[in-house]
Design a protein around this motif. Structure first.
Motif, PDB file in Angstrom:
ATOM      1  N   CYS A 111       6.072 -22.661   7.617  1.00 12.97           N
ATOM      2  CA  CYS A 111       7.489 -22.541   7.991  1.00 12.97           C
ATOM      3  C   CYS A 111       8.329 -22.236   6.754  1.00 12.97           C
ATOM      4  O   CYS A 111       9.208 -21.356   6.764  1.00 12.97           O
ATOM      5  CB  CYS A 111       7.997 -23.837   8.622  1.00 12.97           C
ATOM      6  SG  CYS A 111       7.304 -24.211  10.243  1.00 12.97           S
ATOM      7  N   GLU A 112       8.059 -22.971   5.685  1.00  8.94           N
ATOM      8  CA  GLU A 112       8.860 -22.795   4.478  1.00  8.94           C
ATOM      9  C   GLU A 112       8.658 -21.401   3.882  1.00  8.94           C
ATOM     10  O   GLU A 112       9.592 -20.811   3.317  1.00  8.94           O
ATOM     11  CB  GLU A 112       8.500 -23.885   3.463  1.00  8.94           C
ATOM     12  CG  GLU A 112       9.022 -25.256   3.927  1.00  8.94           C
ATOM     13  CD  GLU A 112       8.554 -26.424   3.068  1.00  8.94           C
ATOM     14  OE1 GLU A 112       9.249 -27.461   3.076  1.00  8.94           O
ATOM     15  OE2 GLU A 112       7.489 -26.312   2.416  1.00  8.94           O
ATOM     16  N   GLU A 115      10.838 -19.126   5.769  1.00  8.68           N
ATOM     17  CA  GLU A 115      12.223 -19.329   5.301  1.00  8.68           C
ATOM     18  C   GLU A 115      12.485 -18.548   4.012  1.00  8.68           C
ATOM     19  O   GLU A 115      13.561 -17.971   3.821  1.00  8.68           O
ATOM     20  CB  GLU A 115      12.479 -20.817   5.046  1.00  8.68           C
ATOM     21  CG  GLU A 115      12.830 -21.616   6.272  1.00  8.68           C
ATOM     22  CD  GLU A 115      13.427 -22.962   5.866  1.00  8.68           C
ATOM     23  OE1 GLU A 115      14.619 -22.996   5.517  1.00  8.68           O
ATOM     24  OE2 GLU A 115      12.690 -23.968   5.890  1.00  8.68           O
ATOM     25  N   ARG A 119      15.297 -15.578   3.309  1.00 12.57           N
ATOM     26  CA  ARG A 119      16.356 -15.611   2.296  1.00 12.57           C
ATOM     27  C   ARG A 119      16.543 -14.245   1.628  1.00 12.57           C
ATOM     28  O   ARG A 119      17.606 -13.938   1.111  1.00 12.57           O
ATOM     29  CB  ARG A 119      16.041 -16.682   1.249  1.00 12.57           C
ATOM     30  CG  ARG A 119      16.508 -18.076   1.670  1.00 12.57           C
ATOM     31  CD  ARG A 119      16.458 -19.077   0.532  1.00 12.57           C
ATOM     32  NE  ARG A 119      15.085 -19.379   0.112  1.00 12.57           N
ATOM     33  CZ  ARG A 119      14.322 -20.328   0.666  1.00 12.57           C
ATOM     34  NH1 ARG A 119      14.788 -21.069   1.659  1.00 12.57           N
ATOM     35  NH2 ARG A 119      13.105 -20.537   0.234  1.00 12.57           N
ATOM     36  N   ASN A 198      21.885 -33.865  11.639  1.00 12.12           N
ATOM     37  CA  ASN A 198      20.881 -33.418  10.674  1.00 12.12           C
ATOM     38  C   ASN A 198      20.534 -34.433   9.596  1.00 12.12           C
ATOM     39  O   ASN A 198      20.466 -34.102   8.409  1.00 12.12           O
ATOM     40  CB  ASN A 198      21.321 -32.106  10.018  1.00 12.12           C
ATOM     41  CG  ASN A 198      21.441 -30.991  11.023  1.00 12.12           C
ATOM     42  OD1 ASN A 198      20.669 -30.936  11.986  1.00 12.12           O
ATOM     43  ND2 ASN A 198      22.419 -30.124  10.841  1.00 12.12           N
ATOM     44  N   LYS A 200      18.092 -36.919   7.383  1.00 13.15           N
ATOM     45  CA  LYS A 200      16.736 -36.741   6.840  1.00 13.15           C
ATOM     46  C   LYS A 200      15.801 -37.768   7.484  1.00 13.15           C
ATOM     47  O   LYS A 200      16.059 -38.974   7.446  1.00 13.15           O
ATOM     48  CB  LYS A 200      16.787 -36.957   5.327  1.00 13.15           C
ATOM     49  CG  LYS A 200      15.458 -36.746   4.633  1.00 13.15           C
ATOM     50  CD  LYS A 200      15.610 -36.783   3.122  1.00 13.15           C
ATOM     51  CE  LYS A 200      14.281 -37.186   2.457  1.00 13.15           C
ATOM     52  NZ  LYS A 200      13.082 -36.776   3.171  1.00 13.15           N
ATOM     53  N   THR A 317      18.989 -21.884  12.527  1.00 10.72           N
ATOM     54  CA  THR A 317      18.360 -21.251  11.369  1.00 10.72           C
ATOM     55  C   THR A 317      16.867 -21.571  11.361  1.00 10.72           C
ATOM     56  O   THR A 317      16.406 -22.467  12.072  1.00 10.72           O
ATOM     57  CB  THR A 317      18.981 -21.768  10.073  1.00 10.72           C
ATOM     58  OG1 THR A 317      18.615 -23.143   9.942  1.00 10.72           O
ATOM     59  CG2 THR A 317      20.495 -21.641  10.100  1.00 10.72           C
ATOM     60  N   SER A 319      15.474 -23.061   9.103  1.00 16.69           N
ATOM     61  CA  SER A 319      15.354 -24.413   8.555  1.00 16.69           C
ATOM     62  C   SER A 319      15.259 -25.447   9.680  1.00 16.69           C
ATOM     63  O   SER A 319      14.556 -26.463   9.559  1.00 16.69           O
ATOM     64  CB  SER A 319      16.559 -24.700   7.661  1.00 16.69           C
ATOM     65  OG  SER A 319      16.661 -26.070   7.399  1.00 16.69           O
ATOM     66  N   ASP A 320      15.955 -25.198  10.761  1.00 15.14           N
ATOM     67  CA  ASP A 320      15.835 -26.116  11.910  1.00 15.14           C
ATOM     68  C   ASP A 320      14.394 -26.148  12.414  1.00 15.14           C
ATOM     69  O   ASP A 320      13.877 -27.197  12.807  1.00 15.14           O
ATOM     70  CB  ASP A 320      16.772 -25.677  13.032  1.00 15.14           C
ATOM     71  CG  ASP A 320      18.234 -25.853  12.663  1.00 15.14           C
ATOM     72  OD1 ASP A 320      18.607 -26.946  12.204  1.00 15.14           O
ATOM     73  OD2 ASP A 320      19.010 -24.888  12.810  1.00 15.14           O
ATOM     74  N   THR A 322      11.701 -25.534  10.594  1.00 10.96           N
ATOM     75  CA  THR A 322      10.877 -26.216   9.595  1.00 10.96           C
ATOM     76  C   THR A 322      10.986 -27.733   9.751  1.00 10.96           C
ATOM     77  O   THR A 322       9.971 -28.457   9.736  1.00 10.96           O
ATOM     78  CB  THR A 322      11.324 -25.813   8.181  1.00 10.96           C
ATOM     79  OG1 THR A 322      11.271 -24.389   8.067  1.00 10.96           O
ATOM     80  CG2 THR A 322      10.442 -26.460   7.126  1.00 10.96           C
ATOM     81  N   GLU A 323      12.199 -28.212   9.907  1.00 14.53           N
ATOM     82  CA  GLU A 323      12.377 -29.670   9.998  1.00 14.53           C
ATOM     83  C   GLU A 323      11.742 -30.215  11.281  1.00 14.53           C
ATOM     84  O   GLU A 323      11.174 -31.307  11.282  1.00 14.53           O
ATOM     85  CB  GLU A 323      13.860 -30.037   9.927  1.00 14.53           C
ATOM     86  CG  GLU A 323      14.487 -29.732   8.570  1.00 14.53           C
ATOM     87  CD  GLU A 323      13.643 -30.250   7.404  1.00 14.53           C
ATOM     88  OE1 GLU A 323      13.288 -31.452   7.415  1.00 14.53           O
ATOM     89  OE2 GLU A 323      13.316 -29.454   6.504  1.00 14.53           O
TER      90      GLU A 323
END
Lengths: 344, 344, 344, 344
Positions: A111-112, A115, A119, A198, A200, A317, A319-320, A322-323
């Motif tokens: 996932c990262e 991302e 970018r 959001n 952590k 995004t 990032s959502d 990935t988390e």
């Protein structure tokens, strides 16, 4: 907004399974500002369907050819999960906007990596399909939270529960699905993050059981799973996922705050009818995820198109994604180890 | 209030049919401040039941003897409707407080005659059994109306609907019941007057049909009846009564005002369970009036006892009974004539 | 059954706090077959209340004197939790039937010691107050499960959630309450065991947060707690307890089986009214545990009396109390350690 | 079905008020098999909107010009009620399929005259816009009735109730609307006929009141109306129409049969959220007819298009419109005369 009546977004879809067909029909018939101009599938019958039923003009068996088509502005990926990450990166590199079904990947590092690619293409939209965010009821709940109507939200309880499929299709799918939490709860995980602002995630614990499908034993999966997730600052989430509900699909979420709570989806009503007879008072339950989120699938695709056309900011995004994978994998690991799992 | 812990009210009950037994059990076991000291019935088995099950010490086959008993402060009349009026007057003349089941009489003039007797005994309580006023939900609705939460209430829609009894017991009872509106809707009529602030009724119209019980034809009755009542000043009421609901007892009322509405009893839930299975989502409906108004029967009897003991003002007067009969008879006449009936 | 109309059970109550007063009123006024003949409290005002309000004739400041009273058949203990175990044993040794409020003890060994005493007095009833079993809706759910309507029940989700008390009374009570799980969830634990057929619990995990009451930090307690319990054979339970609901008391349970599910208490309706106005459609929520379980408290006491009189078998044993404490303590330990706790 | 993928139906719309715009957007963006190729309105701004927002190519100020356009297959009439009948006849004579909003006419003879015209053009579709028939919940209810699940349906209770508009727009519209029953209840009348199997109506009675809008007095209209309709064979219907609900739009229907009943639309939920806070438990009500019947408007237009393309039989005939007007006018006459009105 000034672009609103300019040329429509030209969309190519990859993957024409059950959900792919839904997205394709949506784009071909009902999404203002978009035209479904191409479809890609390794299955000839699916391409035939796209041409005959939807009149899609350009058909590809090979994803690389779809990306090479210069008359396509955006791709919609409804392919197997294992392909999502690479295909998303490739689409971005080919200059296309991309919508990818959840989950982006079962692996956080993957996932990262996607991302990181995204970018490099800040002017292209890359959006993951957490469709429940687009359901009008979820949207209203989120708006109420943002308006402070619940005070400080500190707990989310959320479930994704399917009606039992006696044929056990999902059992055959289990080895590659990532398990019940990655397949079902990933929606709830995303919603919890969204509703709670959001935070952590720091730790996860899970438990589960096999109620009806012993075939899951081999791949370490369950047909009913429970999980608790702890977030920094004391917020908590509790998830329930089931493959075996007897009555239908029941997907619900409750957000509990210091001055109010909101419940979404309780009751599972298929529609606005209620019958009364010698057996009492009853209503039909929703049959499946599609019936529950039909509007949301439409609104999701409209939002993607609007974002591609510059009319709105992308509502989600990578990032959502990935988390959600990060938390989902910790839950899955806890299910297997029986121990709480710290989240990096 | 100072009398609260003095000697209990000594009550004699007349009539030990189904409802009579309920009142008797209530008085014997659960009504603080009262003792059931006597019972009267022409049926020997019923008196045996009162003695053996409730330990009632003094038993009478003859109502006159009950009234002659100097150790009785109050009588509760659960006798056939045709006896209500005379027995109420006799009880008052014998110096007793009296609670009488609804309706007081099927005849307005007879009701008024009892009212005239009651005026001669202003220190004795004479209360008619419009039990729904004592249900906590109806009481809360009334309190909200009195607090202005609905603005000006201008419309009541109210129904009394029983589960179909295939044996058709009520058909045999029909010739003396006064018809569906006098037997069932009289509660709704009283509630409408109460909720709307006791306006004067001016006109009634009714219609009906026989859905399942052709035996009602002979006495001009129906098993499903509809009525509209017009009040002075523009307020309106709409009533529905049924003997044939397939699922249970469903007694509901809606009061519509200029700034709010209240609904009472919708859903007909027997309890707080809801079941889900292959047939969908269901709950059991209330089986009958007793199950729905169990609490109200208790609170009604407590209110009667409290009124007799001087702790509260009587919550209902005989005039309420007269007006309910006046409206109920106009509706019944309209059902038969097919024309609107003016109310004197 | 032949004893049903013999002399009533003579009951003495110990403890006249809020819940004690409820039980006392119930016994004095509304429980057929029982007479409240004595009360015991170290607080003079409470004894005055019992005499003046309920007419209780014999009053004791000392529990030993209550037990020495030969005219008492049964005692009802509504005293602080720390006294429950010793007082139960003492009552049994004094030849009395005993009803004791939950929890029997915060300590498993202590519970087992009381069980050992009870085994010496097999003809005396010893019953613990898991009141929710007596609620008609819970009873109907249990009956449906026993009739096989859910198939094999494998998951219970249950919650006990109180409306927030801004004064935080429970915070002052926290050091001796045993924590939120022993105080609130013990009911849910008992229900889960009952609904699932008394499986053996093998492991517990808990998490929690303080949403509004930082004063709980000192005693290691939380105001919102989540727990998962694993049973032998794959059954699972999930509990939620809260002290901070904004709208009222919401105590619910869901039992999920292979062919059906049942939900109890969802919606939290205070009564059968629903209001509509410019703010939408709304109903009032239940204010507290007493309002929700008023009927259950009555039926529980009736069941105790009936068991003492030999009319029914005791519906609950001390063993149920022991097991609830065993599971509750494992959950509480997990909350503190952050780790799953094996249950012996 | 063989025609399904042939050229789309070319539609021209006449009338671009609030509802006209809805239909136009539906046809332009979301109705498979149709293209909105022309629009007609005497209001220049409305035509501008059609061109700019929907890209409609051919715009007409004059209805005759629209009909003269040979590139149009079908017209959709969303014009004032007084124009419906003549415009429908003219469209048929011009060789077009026609969809006309309800009511076809306020006058029965005029309806019948249009029916006579339509008989001359049996190959053209003429359909009236009773949109509630296309709502999925109403459709499911009808299917259940047709499958015998209610036994013999004998009573319909149906309402169309709008949220109060303090500006009173409808008061200005009242002189030409035909009154509350022709404007609102005409839907309920059509549903009652449909659900009951098209029985012949024989008599109507109505009553009403003005709760908030005295401006209606001049035209003999009311803002809350009640009606009873009697059908041959004993079936009955009861209607309620309101302009003044405080909380939103609440349109409901109940069909009562000998073995079952079905309720449609109760609860008026705007969506699937429910909020809890210090005020209790609440949900938002539907704001208006459009929000409630958004899906139905879409399905209705899809059905019209499918009928024009020969894929389905027309689901509604002009005769349905005539009968609804016949009953609606009898109710309206009864409101004015205060007497029951026989229906020829």
């Amino acid at each position: 907004m000034k672009q609103e009546n300019t040329a429509p977004l030209r969309v190519g879809i990859a993957g024409l399974g059950r959900l792919g067909k839904r997205h394709a029909e949506q784009l071909a018939r009902h999404t203002p500002g978009a035209r479904l101009v191409a479809a890609c599938s390794p299955v000839a019958e699916e391409l035939d369907w796209a041409r005959e039923t939807l009149g899609v003009p350009r058909l590809y068996a090979d994803y690389a050819e779809l990306l090479a088509d210069p008359e396509i502005d955006a791709v919609v990926l409804v392919t197997p999960t294992t392909l999502h990450a690479d295909q998303t990166s490739a689409a971005l590199r080919a200059g296309k906007h991309v919508f990818v079904e959840k989950p982006l990947s079962l692996d956080v590092a993957t996932c990262e990596a996607v991302e990181a690619v995204a970018r490099d293409y800040p002017d292209q939209v890359a959006m993951v399909g957490f469709v429940r965010r687009f359901d009008p009821s979820y949207a209203r709940a989120k708006a109420a939270i943002d308006a402070g109507q619940l005070g400080r939200p500190f707990l989310v309880r959320s479930q994704t529960c399917d009606q039992n499929d006696p044929a056990g299709f999902f059992v055959r799918f289990a080895p590659s699905s990532g398990g019940i939490f990655m397949d079902c709860s990933v929606h709830d995980i995303d919603l919890a993050r969204w509703m709670l602002g959001n935070p952590k995630a720091v730790r996860a614990f899970a438990s589960g059981t096999i109620a009806l499908h012993p075939g899951l034993t081999d791949c370490g999966d369950v047909d009913n799973g429970l999980a608790i997730v702890e977030f920094e600052g004391g917020q908590r989430a509790m998830f329930y996922a089931s493959r075996t509900l007897p009555h239908g699909h029941e997907t619900t979420t409750e957000v509990i705050g210091t001055t109010g709570t909101v419940q979404i989806g309780f009751g599972a009503h298929a529609d606005r009818t209620e019958f009364r007879n010698a057996a009492g008072v009853q209503h039909t339950a929703l049959p499946d995820f599609f019936a529950r989120f039909e509007d949301a699938f439409r609104l999701e695709m409209e939002a993607f198109v609007a974002a591609c056309r510059g009319e709105i900011a992308p509502p989600l995004t990578l990032s959502d994604a990935t988390e959600a994978t990060r938390i989902g994998q910790a839950i899955t690991e806890s299910l297997r180890s029986g121990l709480p799992v710290a989240i990096a």
